[in-house]
Design a protein around this motif. Sequence first.
Motif, PDB file in Angstrom:
ATOM      1  N   ALA A 151      37.779  37.818  40.176  1.00  0.00           N
ATOM      2  CA  ALA A 151      38.282  38.050  41.526  1.00  0.00           C
ATOM      3  C   ALA A 151      37.296  37.476  42.526  1.00  0.00           C
ATOM      4  CB  ALA A 151      38.483  39.540  41.771  1.00  0.00           C
ATOM      5  N   VAL A 152      37.811  36.798  43.537  1.00  0.00           N
ATOM      6  CA  VAL A 152      36.947  36.210  44.557  1.00  0.00           C
ATOM      7  C   VAL A 152      37.362  36.708  45.933  1.00  0.00           C
ATOM      8  CG1 VAL A 152      36.473  34.152  43.191  1.00  0.00           C
ATOM      9  CG2 VAL A 152      38.414  34.164  44.764  1.00  0.00           C
ATOM     10  N   ASP A 153      36.404  36.729  46.846  1.00  0.00           N
ATOM     11  CA  ASP A 153      36.709  37.155  48.209  1.00  0.00           C
ATOM     12  C   ASP A 153      37.324  35.994  48.987  1.00  0.00           C
ATOM     13  OD1 ASP A 153      34.613  35.497  49.104  1.00  0.00           O
ATOM     14  OD2 ASP A 153      33.785  37.031  50.430  1.00  0.00           O
ATOM     15  N   ARG A 154      37.545  36.178  50.251  1.00  0.00           N
ATOM     16  CA  ARG A 154      38.255  35.186  51.054  1.00  0.00           C
ATOM     17  C   ARG A 154      37.499  33.860  51.155  1.00  0.00           C
ATOM     18  NH1 ARG A 154      36.985  35.169  56.832  1.00  0.00           N
ATOM     19  NH2 ARG A 154      35.081  36.372  57.229  1.00  0.00           N
ATOM     20  N   ASN A 155      36.179  33.905  50.892  1.00  0.00           N
ATOM     21  CA  ASN A 155      35.365  32.697  50.958  1.00  0.00           C
ATOM     22  C   ASN A 155      35.002  32.148  49.591  1.00  0.00           C
ATOM     23  OD1 ASN A 155      35.152  32.695  53.851  1.00  0.00           O
ATOM     24  ND2 ASN A 155      33.715  34.410  53.669  1.00  0.00           N
ATOM     25  N   GLY A 156      35.571  32.736  48.522  1.00  0.00           N
ATOM     26  CA  GLY A 156      35.299  32.255  47.176  1.00  0.00           C
ATOM     27  C   GLY A 156      34.150  32.933  46.474  1.00  0.00           C
ATOM     28  N   THR A 157      33.531  33.929  47.091  1.00  0.00           N
ATOM     29  CA  THR A 157      32.448  34.676  46.450  1.00  0.00           C
ATOM     30  C   THR A 157      33.011  35.570  45.353  1.00  0.00           C
ATOM     31  OG1 THR A 157      31.158  34.692  48.496  1.00  0.00           O
ATOM     32  CG2 THR A 157      30.573  36.323  46.818  1.00  0.00           C
ATOM     33  N   VAL A 158      32.401  35.523  44.175  1.00  0.00           N
ATOM     34  CA  VAL A 158      32.887  36.324  43.045  1.00  0.00           C
ATOM     35  C   VAL A 158      32.575  37.805  43.291  1.00  0.00           C
ATOM     36  CG1 VAL A 158      32.696  36.759  40.572  1.00  0.00           C
ATOM     37  CG2 VAL A 158      32.624  34.412  41.448  1.00  0.00           C
ATOM     38  N   LEU A 159      33.562  38.644  43.049  1.00  0.00           N
ATOM     39  CA  LEU A 159      33.430  40.092  43.231  1.00  0.00           C
ATOM     40  C   LEU A 159      33.383  40.766  41.866  1.00  0.00           C
ATOM     41  CD1 LEU A 159      36.212  40.409  45.959  1.00  0.00           C
ATOM     42  CD2 LEU A 159      33.741  40.369  46.379  1.00  0.00           C
ATOM     43  N   THR A 160      32.311  41.476  41.576  1.00  0.00           N
ATOM     44  CA  THR A 160      32.185  42.177  40.299  1.00  0.00           C
ATOM     45  C   THR A 160      31.981  43.662  40.537  1.00  0.00           C
ATOM     46  OG1 THR A 160      29.775  41.962  40.167  1.00  0.00           O
ATOM     47  CG2 THR A 160      31.098  40.136  39.304  1.00  0.00           C
ATOM     48  N   LYS A 161      32.377  44.468  39.548  1.00  0.00           N
ATOM     49  CA  LYS A 161      32.201  45.920  39.680  1.00  0.00           C
ATOM     50  C   LYS A 161      30.731  46.314  39.567  1.00  0.00           C
ATOM     51  CE  LYS A 161      35.022  46.619  36.268  1.00  0.00           C
ATOM     52  NZ  LYS A 161      35.900  47.317  35.287  1.00  0.00           N
ATOM     53  N   GLU A 162      29.913  45.453  38.973  1.00  0.00           N
ATOM     54  CA  GLU A 162      28.489  45.745  38.891  1.00  0.00           C
ATOM     55  C   GLU A 162      27.838  45.650  40.269  1.00  0.00           C
ATOM     56  OE1 GLU A 162      30.100  44.974  35.122  1.00  0.00           O
ATOM     57  OE2 GLU A 162      30.040  43.573  36.809  1.00  0.00           O
ATOM     58  N   LYS A 163      28.211  44.646  41.046  1.00  0.00           N
ATOM     59  CA  LYS A 163      27.637  44.465  42.370  1.00  0.00           C
ATOM     60  C   LYS A 163      28.321  45.329  43.413  1.00  0.00           C
ATOM     61  CE  LYS A 163      25.984  40.932  45.564  1.00  0.00           C
ATOM     62  NZ  LYS A 163      25.848  39.472  45.827  1.00  0.00           N
ATOM     63  N   TYR A 164      29.634  45.525  43.232  1.00  0.00           N
ATOM     64  CA  TYR A 164      30.429  46.314  44.184  1.00  0.00           C
ATOM     65  C   TYR A 164      31.165  47.414  43.403  1.00  0.00           C
ATOM     66  CZ  TYR A 164      29.705  41.883  46.652  1.00  0.00           C
ATOM     67  OH  TYR A 164      29.155  40.753  47.212  1.00  0.00           O
ATOM     68  N   PRO A 165      30.475  48.514  43.097  1.00  0.00           N
ATOM     69  CA  PRO A 165      31.048  49.550  42.215  1.00  0.00           C
ATOM     70  C   PRO A 165      32.406  50.081  42.666  1.00  0.00           C
ATOM     71  CG  PRO A 165      28.722  49.947  42.610  1.00  0.00           C
ATOM     72  CD  PRO A 165      29.107  48.845  43.530  1.00  0.00           C
ATOM     73  N   SER A 166      32.616  50.198  43.972  1.00  0.00           N
ATOM     74  CA  SER A 166      33.883  50.751  44.457  1.00  0.00           C
ATOM     75  C   SER A 166      35.084  49.895  44.085  1.00  0.00           C
ATOM     76  CB  SER A 166      33.844  50.913  45.981  1.00  0.00           C
ATOM     77  OG  SER A 166      32.891  51.862  46.367  1.00  0.00           O
ATOM     78  N   LEU A 167      34.843  48.631  43.779  1.00  0.00           N
ATOM     79  CA  LEU A 167      35.946  47.727  43.445  1.00  0.00           C
ATOM     80  C   LEU A 167      36.364  47.844  41.983  1.00  0.00           C
ATOM     81  CD1 LEU A 167      34.981  44.444  45.354  1.00  0.00           C
ATOM     82  CD2 LEU A 167      36.488  46.305  46.088  1.00  0.00           C
ATOM     83  N   GLY A 168      35.627  48.620  41.177  1.00  0.00           N
ATOM     84  CA  GLY A 168      35.957  48.732  39.759  1.00  0.00           C
ATOM     85  C   GLY A 168      37.414  49.044  39.484  1.00  0.00           C
ATOM     86  N   PRO A 169      37.941  50.172  39.999  1.00  0.00           N
ATOM     87  CA  PRO A 169      39.349  50.501  39.756  1.00  0.00           C
ATOM     88  C   PRO A 169      40.310  49.453  40.319  1.00  0.00           C
ATOM     89  CG  PRO A 169      38.149  52.428  40.543  1.00  0.00           C
ATOM     90  CD  PRO A 169      37.249  51.253  40.727  1.00  0.00           C
ATOM     91  N   ILE A 170      39.940  48.845  41.445  1.00  0.00           N
ATOM     92  CA  ILE A 170      40.798  47.819  42.047  1.00  0.00           C
ATOM     93  C   ILE A 170      40.842  46.578  41.169  1.00  0.00           C
ATOM     94  CG2 ILE A 170      40.979  46.222  44.005  1.00  0.00           C
ATOM     95  CD1 ILE A 170      39.906  48.491  45.768  1.00  0.00           C
ATOM     96  N   LEU A 171      39.683  46.139  40.672  1.00  0.00           N
ATOM     97  CA  LEU A 171      39.638  44.964  39.813  1.00  0.00           C
ATOM     98  C   LEU A 171      40.392  45.201  38.508  1.00  0.00           C
ATOM     99  CD1 LEU A 171      35.922  43.859  40.343  1.00  0.00           C
ATOM    100  CD2 LEU A 171      37.984  42.955  41.445  1.00  0.00           C
ATOM    101  N   ASP A 172      40.303  46.423  37.984  1.00  0.00           N
ATOM    102  CA  ASP A 172      41.069  46.760  36.779  1.00  0.00           C
ATOM    103  C   ASP A 172      42.568  46.629  37.032  1.00  0.00           C
ATOM    104  OD1 ASP A 172      38.757  47.259  35.385  1.00  0.00           O
ATOM    105  OD2 ASP A 172      38.857  49.437  35.591  1.00  0.00           O
ATOM    106  N   THR A 173      43.015  47.116  38.185  1.00  0.00           N
ATOM    107  CA  THR A 173      44.435  47.038  38.522  1.00  0.00           C
ATOM    108  C   THR A 173      44.867  45.596  38.756  1.00  0.00           C
ATOM    109  OG1 THR A 173      44.396  49.239  39.515  1.00  0.00           O
ATOM    110  CG2 THR A 173      46.207  47.787  40.160  1.00  0.00           C
ATOM    111  N   LEU A 174      44.037  44.824  39.424  1.00  0.00           N
ATOM    112  CA  LEU A 174      44.372  43.410  39.650  1.00  0.00           C
ATOM    113  C   LEU A 174      44.476  42.661  38.330  1.00  0.00           C
ATOM    114  CD1 LEU A 174      42.157  42.535  42.765  1.00  0.00           C
ATOM    115  CD2 LEU A 174      44.607  43.073  42.694  1.00  0.00           C
ATOM    116  N   ARG A 175      43.629  42.999  37.388  1.00  0.00           N
ATOM    117  CA  ARG A 175      43.733  42.371  36.064  1.00  0.00           C
ATOM    118  C   ARG A 175      45.041  42.739  35.398  1.00  0.00           C
ATOM    119  NH1 ARG A 175      39.623  42.906  30.845  1.00  0.00           N
ATOM    120  NH2 ARG A 175      40.927  41.691  29.435  1.00  0.00           N
ATOM    121  N   GLN A 176      45.384  44.030  35.467  1.00  0.00           N
ATOM    122  CA  GLN A 176      46.628  44.483  34.847  1.00  0.00           C
ATOM    123  C   GLN A 176      47.837  43.765  35.449  1.00  0.00           C
ATOM    124  OE1 GLN A 176      47.754  48.517  35.798  1.00  0.00           O
ATOM    125  NE2 GLN A 176      48.807  48.800  33.864  1.00  0.00           N
TER     126      GLN A 176
END
Length: 545
Positions: free
Chosen positions: A180-205
Amino acid sequence: MRSGAKVAVIGGAFVLVAGGIGYGAYSMLGDTGDGGGGTQSASESSKVKTGPPSAEEIAETSKGFFDAWAAGDASAAALLTNNESGAEPVLASYGEDAHIVKVRITPGPATGTKVPYTVKATVAYEGKSKPISYASELTVVRGLTTGKALVDWEPTVVHPQLTEGATLKTGESSTPAIEAVDRNGTVLTKEKYPSLGPILDTLRQKYGETSGGSAGIETWIEPADESQPDVNLVTLSKGKPGKVQTTLDAGAQAAAERAVKKFAQASVVAVKPSTGAIRAVANNPVTEFNVALQGKQAPGSTLKIMTAAMLLEKGLVTANGAAECPKEAMYQSRSFHNLDHFDLPDGSTFTQSFAQSCNTAFIKLIDDTKDDAALPKIAKDVFGIGLDWKTGVVTTDGSVPEEVGGEAAAQYIGQGTVQMNVLNMASITATAHTGTFRQPIIVPQSLDDRELATASRSLSSSVVQQLNTMMRATAAWGTGAKAMGSVGGDKGAKTGSAEVGGQDTSNSWFTGFSNDLAAAAVVQSGGHGGDAAGPVVAEVLRAGG
């Protein structure tokens, strides 16, 4: 692995979960079964032990359970629990389905009947292997029938994230991992941004299969509810992740993560008013239930933004017109008062009442609306509340149900049956700022051509101008001034506090905007809106996005 987010479990070992493990209270005397089975004669049953297990029994039972589990003997381990039939298949799947081997369990000192422990093991599958480790705990109870000391069975005994009906598996994922990348192409990981963990899981699903990636080998927890994403625990081979574009902003997200960590329970969301793009979502603690996006609570006086819009539309007030603000006001036998029973002098304007968060100025105008449903109508028709938002992940759209009498009055000041989360309040602020509802999104509409919610009408330019005037006053010299002092640009705010369930300290709510960014936050039991939630919003607004 089925489509969804995943959690890996390896060779009978578990992954350590950041943030700690929560456990419910266990009865030291009761259980739902005995495990270990066997029948007893009348003379034997008369000798059944009672009372809490002794320290010796706790040590003996837990050691026997750990030894059998580590040896891969699910049957023997299950016999030492108070739910043999429930425990055995879960323990068996640890090695058979999750392929977790070389299990080493190290217990810590018991605290009462609770025994903490760490698990270190290896996940081994088709020539590939990786270590897995985690911490958990169990409770030893007294069997009611046999009087034996037994492990109180819960799936969390095997892994802290394992829920009833969920299974541990290792194999080839049916859904590719995503980047997952942000609007500028920066990679978003649950390790760096813990709150995004559940969101990234859902986006994968939801988007993994169409993201252009290829499957890898993983260990995961597969929930009983197929609508929930899998939880990935271990990745043995990555495959090729597909790329998923989001509307998030890495800078705003980092600021949101820092801000919520300053409180035990806090949530914040930021959106771009001109487009509805969600720029940041953060929660502390991070749980599978995303409080910022799915929570339902009374938002307190932050809802006065919507109430003010309704009163302005009806011509009952103007920003610079006079408005009474007495210490108390009565509506249909229900009494309302201001914080610390303050009042404002005669001739004070509606802007002053808004900026100082005067409850009675709003309550006194209810009769003049001549419509108990006026607030629910504008909530839906203008602010898009309850229109089935399709943000790209699971969200709750807020609710302002039709009420009468005192309950309708309570809604005017964000109490009663009003239900909101910080996503809803950030969106309400964004709509007030621009005059037009733009449904919040976290992934572009073009990703799946989903139909976005649209409100039936916009606010008039006059109402928008007056709302912004009042919010700017709140940020400049009203209840939001202290929190917003460090925020630059064209800025406005509204504070709120809400008592839920008779709690001693109210929940702190705050919402505001700076240029083309709006944000809202709640801090549970944080007190006044400007004291706790205000600084959270300010930190995110300063980051821009």
